[in-house]
Design an enzyme around this catalytic site. Structure first.
Site, mmCIF file in Angstrom:
data_model
loop_
_atom_site.group_PDB
_atom_site.id
_atom_site.type_symbol
_atom_site.label_atom_id
_atom_site.label_comp_id
_atom_site.label_asym_id
_atom_site.label_seq_id
_atom_site.Cartn_x
_atom_site.Cartn_y
_atom_site.Cartn_z
ATOM 1 N N HIS A 1 -5.216 -20.920 11.325
ATOM 2 C CA HIS A 1 -6.606 -21.316 11.055
ATOM 3 C C HIS A 1 -7.394 -20.201 10.371
ATOM 4 O O HIS A 1 -8.063 -20.439 9.360
ATOM 5 C CB HIS A 1 -7.318 -21.737 12.337
ATOM 6 C CG HIS A 1 -8.783 -21.897 12.121
ATOM 7 N ND1 HIS A 1 -9.318 -23.011 11.509
ATOM 8 C CD2 HIS A 1 -9.825 -21.064 12.343
ATOM 9 C CE1 HIS A 1 -10.621 -22.853 11.382
ATOM 10 N NE2 HIS A 1 -10.954 -21.685 11.887
ATOM 11 N N ASP B 1 -7.999 -7.407 0.992
ATOM 12 C CA ASP B 1 -6.993 -7.631 2.028
ATOM 13 C C ASP B 1 -7.551 -7.132 3.340
ATOM 14 O O ASP B 1 -8.437 -6.260 3.357
ATOM 15 C CB ASP B 1 -5.727 -6.818 1.750
ATOM 16 C CG ASP B 1 -5.928 -5.364 2.154
ATOM 17 O OD1 ASP B 1 -6.657 -4.650 1.434
ATOM 18 O OD2 ASP B 1 -5.413 -4.943 3.213
ATOM 19 N N CYS C 1 -7.357 -27.576 8.264
ATOM 20 C CA CYS C 1 -6.066 -26.881 8.379
ATOM 21 C C CYS C 1 -5.170 -27.579 9.406
ATOM 22 O O CYS C 1 -5.614 -28.431 10.169
ATOM 23 C CB CYS C 1 -6.263 -25.403 8.751
ATOM 24 S SG CYS C 1 -6.557 -25.105 10.499
ATOM 25 N N CYS D 1 -13.037 -27.877 9.123
ATOM 26 C CA CYS D 1 -11.781 -27.338 8.599
ATOM 27 C C CYS D 1 -10.703 -28.426 8.595
ATOM 28 O O CYS D 1 -10.653 -29.264 9.489
ATOM 29 C CB CYS D 1 -11.342 -26.160 9.467
ATOM 30 S SG CYS D 1 -9.812 -25.394 8.910
ATOM 31 N N ASP E 1 -2.879 8.124 -1.788
ATOM 32 C CA ASP E 1 -4.201 8.742 -1.825
ATOM 33 C C ASP E 1 -4.577 9.307 -0.465
ATOM 34 O O ASP E 1 -3.851 9.137 0.512
ATOM 35 C CB ASP E 1 -5.253 7.712 -2.252
ATOM 36 C CG ASP E 1 -5.418 6.620 -1.201
ATOM 37 O OD1 ASP E 1 -4.426 6.302 -0.498
ATOM 38 O OD2 ASP E 1 -6.523 6.070 -1.078
ATOM 39 N N ASP F 1 0.861 -1.178 0.000
ATOM 40 C CA ASP F 1 0.000 0.000 0.000
ATOM 41 C C ASP F 1 0.902 1.233 0.000
ATOM 42 O O ASP F 1 2.123 1.140 0.120
ATOM 43 C CB ASP F 1 -0.981 -0.028 1.165
ATOM 44 C CG ASP F 1 -0.314 0.280 2.466
ATOM 45 O OD1 ASP F 1 0.904 0.500 2.474
ATOM 46 O OD2 ASP F 1 -1.012 0.310 3.485
ATOM 47 N N SER F 2 0.292 2.389 -0.144
ATOM 48 C CA SER F 2 1.076 3.604 -0.400
ATOM 49 C C SER F 2 1.519 4.315 0.866
ATOM 50 O O SER F 2 2.325 5.235 0.817
ATOM 51 C CB SER F 2 0.210 4.574 -1.198
ATOM 52 O OG SER F 2 -0.869 5.025 -0.382
ATOM 53 N N GLY F 3 0.952 3.917 2.001
ATOM 54 C CA GLY F 3 1.223 4.631 3.245
ATOM 55 C C GLY F 3 0.195 5.711 3.518
ATOM 56 O O GLY F 3 0.132 6.252 4.626
ATOM 57 N N GLY F 4 -0.616 6.039 2.527
ATOM 58 C CA GLY F 4 -1.615 7.098 2.673
ATOM 59 C C GLY F 4 -2.571 6.833 3.833
ATOM 60 O O GLY F 4 -2.724 7.676 4.725
ATOM 61 N N PHE F 5 -3.163 5.655 3.832
ATOM 62 C CA PHE F 5 -4.142 5.328 4.860
ATOM 63 C C PHE F 5 -3.545 5.483 6.260
ATOM 64 O O PHE F 5 -4.183 6.033 7.158
ATOM 65 C CB PHE F 5 -4.655 3.897 4.653
ATOM 66 C CG PHE F 5 -5.710 3.496 5.626
ATOM 67 C CD1 PHE F 5 -7.022 3.924 5.464
ATOM 68 C CD2 PHE F 5 -5.410 2.699 6.732
ATOM 69 C CE1 PHE F 5 -8.011 3.566 6.372
ATOM 70 C CE2 PHE F 5 -6.394 2.342 7.643
ATOM 71 C CZ PHE F 5 -7.691 2.775 7.454
ATOM 72 N N GLY G 1 -11.789 3.947 0.800
ATOM 73 C CA GLY G 1 -12.754 4.785 1.501
ATOM 74 C C GLY G 1 -14.101 4.162 1.763
ATOM 75 O O GLY G 1 -15.027 4.857 2.192
ATOM 76 N N GLN H 1 -11.656 7.187 -4.968
ATOM 77 C CA GLN H 1 -12.211 7.712 -3.719
ATOM 78 C C GLN H 1 -13.569 8.353 -4.030
ATOM 79 O O GLN H 1 -14.165 8.064 -5.056
ATOM 80 C CB GLN H 1 -11.229 8.696 -3.066
ATOM 81 C CG GLN H 1 -9.955 8.036 -2.528
ATOM 82 C CD GLN H 1 -10.195 7.158 -1.285
ATOM 83 O OE1 GLN H 1 -11.299 7.084 -0.744
ATOM 84 N NE2 GLN H 1 -9.137 6.462 -0.851
#
Lengths: 375, 375
Positions: free
Chosen positions: A339, A270, A310, A308, A150, A96-100, A220, A193
């Site tokens: 898990h 994500d 796993c 599951c 952003d 990610d860009s670091g913006g958030f 957003g 956005q």
């Protein structure tokens, strides 16, 4: 030479907007729709790369520009040969860009047209991120997919604030594109956005599509709004995104949101949620959330989720995991992280099959019933 | 039916008292001399059983009666099918008696001839351990090797205090033996006390040997005394222990002490040291301790120990591990734990070979030189 990131559409669900596709990246293919585990600080918390591959079957993971810029510093990662080599992960990485993160700092940051000045939460030192700097950092990290720098509006925000912020995001996206030099080895995605205002979403879509990025994200939303508001903007925006490019919904990681995203036509999501709730003692299961830390499970010798397969569910009981969490043992957090991540990647395996069978809508309804969600 | 624990002597180093042997247990054989990783709370901190087997090649691990008695409670472990099944470990387990831990509680405990009353460090509740109770708990846990409930004197202690404590340890050992019912599935070791007084060590040896335990431990050394004092009592006591039974030195885990123990004729050692220092950022290496947390290693892209072939050293650099520790990532503690444990098990692999070649003394001298120890 070709572009770093290309998208191949394999099938569209006849009964929804869901897409089955493949994203081709310099570090291999990603089958979509996909959930991407988050590795904020050059590690998916508590996991090794082998566990991510063999136990979780993760195809792509995230890294975080803001965190890696501060520690260890992108120059060190670059000297190590890039983020893949530094952390021993040879599959695709999205950064990610670091913006958030810098916008989340509140009073610790100052936004200007040029960029964002902020104080390090570690030592109080002054730091600076801008579109150009974010791309410089992401190029040092060497991720397969970079994100444009952003501004993400909080929920709720006024129309005026959201509009100004969206317009700045477009101007910054343009600067990011200009700063991007590694076109053959790294892709760059624009972030749409516009908050919860459909006309602003339309403008953002138009302006960013004109910039012709190799992929697009929706930013957003999933920021605290009610589910119907989330769905409204998701379902409004996604179909307007380019069909021939990957569509990424940022910050989504609950089973119902993942399925809704796929139904709307999203390819990638994500979230830190599965690993974060794991470390606090909550498992995602086919019958809903299970707070295994609770005393109820002290003598429960069944697996976390009987459906599951796993590593955790094959080898350990709720009683054991509850004990480990109760005495703060790292293994407890590890077993739950494995898990929860596997639960989501397996869910997405299923989602891909259901799309191929034009059946994702029915699957959503069955899953909601079982998992105890309201539509 | 036979005894649970038997010892087979394979070879004695011609130039020292070092023994190469095998301990036969209900969960398989243990090649000695051996270092045993400690799994206090039903987990070797930060490790899975598979990692212990495949990466560390651990043959046997420890569990802790005191901790498991308090949490989750031995009855829960018993209901789970015993400690092996509870924690998913199918190789041998040794449990200590809880004696060392309750005596370390200081003001929180009251010792009488009957046993020790103590306050839980978790919730302040009153609890009780005695020879009979310790054996009851260890039988619930189902360890291959149980330890007699003893009293371990602090260093320094007076002759009178040590004598009384040693005599009580003998009386308690007798009560433990009487309480022990699972003779065919669990062994029980006596613990030789007597502090730093050789005549008391002699009495303890005589009295405990008369009780005919399947194995013997040396307790009450490596408790803060100078190395020469440690070596003096170690080398005095070990040769007097039965030749046909395992000899266990409790609480030893530095490379030099492990080699000295083997030279004296010890078969088994355990210590929390390798995993504890790992979690605090220190690696054991062939060139001595390496505090990888230090800023010196921020741009060091070499492995922790270039001579090591462990998972960590094959895949990660000092710079990456230093970063992980610096940002408090669990993976950093995991990678160092794997390395330190493998360092010690590999050291003991080498020690066994050197004994077979009657060469452990020479190896000790070379190792000391390289590792930077004073003899």
């Amino acid at each position: 030479m070709g572009e770093a990131i290309t998208y191949e559409l394999l099938h569209v669900d006849k009964n929804s907007g869901a897409r089955r596709g493949v994203i081709h990246t310099p570090h291999g293919d990603v089958q979509t729709p996909i959930f991407m585990p988050v590795g904020t600080q050059a590690t998916v918390k508590a996991m090794t790369p082998e566990e991510l591959k063999e136990m979780v079957e993760a195809q792509i993971i995230l890294g975080n520009t803001y965190h890696l810029f501060l520690r260890p510093g992108h120059k060190i990662v670059e000297k190590a040969g890039g983020l893949h080599k530094f952390m021993n992960w040879d599959r695709p990485i999205l950064t990610d860009s670091g913006g958030f993160q810098v916008f989340s700092l509140g009073k610790l940051r100052t936004i200007t047209e040029e960029g964002v000045e902020f104080r390090s939460y570690i030592d109080g030192s002054k730091n600076y991120l801008s579109p150009e700097k974010s791309i410089e950092v992401q190029q040092s990290l060497g991720s397969d997919i970079m994100m444009a720098f952003d501004e993400c509006c909080p929920y709720p925000s006024t129309y005026d604030y959201t509009k100004k912020s969206m317009e700045r995001t477009t101007r910054w996206a343009k600067r990011c594109k200009e700063a991007w030099t590694n076109k053959e080895t790294q892709g760059l995605f624009g972030i749409i956005q516009g908050g919860f205002y459909k006309d602003l979403r339309d403008i953002s879509l138009e302006q960013l599509i004109a910039l012709d990025f190799p992929g697009y994200a929706i930013g957003g939303i999933s920021v605290g709004e009610p589910k119907e508001t989330f769905l409204d903007i998701l379902q409004y925006t996604t179909p307007k995104m380019p069909e021939n490019k990957p569509r990424y919904l940022m910050g989504v990681g609950t089973p119902d949101y993942l399925i809704e995203a796929a139904l709307a036509g999203i390819d990638m999501c994500d979230c830190v949620l599965p690993t974060r709730i794991a470390r606090h003692g909550t498992a995602m299961t086919h019958n809903g959330k299970l707070v295994v830390r609770n005393a109820t499970y002290a003598e429960d010798f069944t697996p976390l989720d009987p459906e599951c397969d796993c590593y955790t569910c094959k080898n350990y009981t709720r009683a054991y995991i509850r004990h480990l969490l109760n005495v703060n043992e790292i293994l407890g957090m590890r077993l739950l992280s494995i898990h929860n991540l596997r639960f989501l990647t397996k869910l997405m395996d299923r989602v891909r099959i259901e799309i191929e069978n034009d059946n994702l809508l029915n699957f959503r309804d069955e899953f909601y019933k079982k998992y105890g969600y309201e539509k």
